[in-house]
Scaffold this motif. Sequence first.
Motif, short mmCIF file in Angstrom:
data_model
loop_
_atom_site.label_atom_id
_atom_site.label_comp_id
_atom_site.label_asym_id
_atom_site.label_seq_id
_atom_site.Cartn_x
_atom_site.Cartn_y
_atom_site.Cartn_z
N TYR A 1 0.87 -1.47 -0.37
CA TYR A 1 -0.20 0.06 -0.04
C TYR A 1 0.98 1.18 0.07
O TYR A 1 0.38 2.48 -0.65
N ARG A 2 2.10 1.53 1.20
CA ARG A 2 3.02 2.29 0.94
C ARG A 2 4.02 2.39 -0.41
O ARG A 2 3.86 3.97 -0.76
N THR B 1 -10.46 -1.88 -1.74
CA THR B 1 -8.98 -1.90 -2.27
C THR B 1 -9.10 -1.50 -3.87
O THR B 1 -9.91 -1.34 -4.42
N PRO B 2 -7.91 -0.05 -4.09
CA PRO B 2 -8.00 0.69 -5.27
C PRO B 2 -8.33 -0.16 -6.38
O PRO B 2 -7.59 -0.92 -6.48
N ALA B 3 -8.98 0.74 -7.11
CA ALA B 3 -9.03 -0.57 -8.19
C ALA B 3 -7.87 -1.39 -9.43
O ALA B 3 -7.76 -2.23 -9.90
N LEU C 1 -4.58 -1.75 -7.65
CA LEU C 1 -3.76 -2.43 -6.83
C LEU C 1 -4.53 -3.76 -6.85
O LEU C 1 -3.33 -4.23 -6.90
N VAL C 2 -5.68 -3.72 -7.42
CA VAL C 2 -6.51 -5.21 -7.08
C VAL C 2 -5.18 -5.96 -8.16
O VAL C 2 -4.86 -7.28 -7.40
N PRO C 3 -5.14 -5.69 -9.52
CA PRO C 3 -4.26 -6.56 -10.10
C PRO C 3 -3.07 -6.94 -9.97
O PRO C 3 -2.37 -7.44 -10.50
N GLN C 4 -3.09 -5.87 -9.39
CA GLN C 4 -1.44 -5.81 -8.56
C GLN C 4 -0.83 -7.03 -7.52
O GLN C 4 0.02 -7.61 -7.64
N VAL C 5 -1.79 -7.13 -6.88
CA VAL C 5 -1.13 -8.21 -6.09
C VAL C 5 -1.24 -9.07 -6.37
O VAL C 5 -0.15 -9.91 -5.70
N PRO C 6 -1.74 -10.23 -6.73
CA PRO C 6 -2.00 -11.40 -7.49
C PRO C 6 0.34 -11.58 -8.26
O PRO C 6 0.77 -12.57 -7.53
N VAL C 7 0.48 -10.29 -8.73
CA VAL C 7 1.39 -10.51 -9.43
C VAL C 7 2.65 -10.75 -8.54
O VAL C 7 3.43 -11.19 -9.03
N ILE C 8 2.86 -9.82 -7.54
CA ILE C 8 3.09 -9.85 -6.65
C ILE C 8 3.49 -10.65 -5.74
O ILE C 8 4.94 -11.43 -5.89
#
Length: 297
Positions: free
Chosen positions: A14-15, A87-89, A91-98
């Motif tokens: 998030y940061r 969750t910001p829209a 950001l959502v698709p970035q979490v699985p990539v992380i």
Amino acid sequence: MPGLMLLDTPSLYYRAFYGVPESMTAPDGMPVNAIRGLIDMIAMLVRQHSPSALVACMDADWRPAFRVAAIPTYKSHRVAEGNAEETPATLVPQVPVIEQVLDAVGIVRLGVPGYEADDVMGTLAVRAKGQADIVTGDRDMFQLVDDAQPIRVLYTARGVKNLQPIDEAAVTAKYGIPGRSYADFATLRGDPSDGLPGVPGIGDKTAAALITRFGSLEALIRAVDEGGELTSGQRAKLGAARDYLRVAPTVVQVARDVPIPELDLSLPAGPRDPEALTALAERYGLQGPLGRLSAAL
């Protein structure tokens, strides 16, 4: 001192999301600011602190049922459709990539059903056989600091480049309470960001004074029941909040007994799956950050 480093991964990504411009995109235009920022944070932490073990702790359940059962307002203001967290829209698709990046690198990624990342960090920290550092922007984790263990928090309020080491003396200096009393202090004053009401009329200064004088929340409640030295106003406020004070510790206190299997938490010297990592780098334009992380490892 090299030891175990525990990452509050949601706090960090998030940061990164809010700290790195969304103009950082993959070749197809997808924002990757949180991904890039988190990778660079981990590379910096590894370079500066040289931990021998590293765990990316995750929220398998961001709003555990046992906490909601105790206080239904717990994080209720952040609930989106289907009990998911708002969750910001982008950001959502970035979490699985992380998650894919962490797995390909070989950094242990750990979440436990029914628990938050806080609870995973708390359990691993108290189990550690040496120094444990918790990297987070969440003050709730201050309750875990323990000079004897030793456990400290590397607080990210000023950024990962300017971490604030928090030990028992730092908690005392900042809040005027005994070093391990943060959970009791937080219970009294409340935390609107988590939907915890606290005791109406008891602010930071009064909460600190009461916890310092009585030593613990349990002793303070006993003083209310047994006629201990309290002003009539304090007795009335604490007495009116008796139901809240009975259940709040279940919510505020970090679990230290999460069922975590034995795992090899060692920091990898190189990527676990180089082919997968190369594919992710190309797909999302992560060659720079992943190169810096590989160099740090």
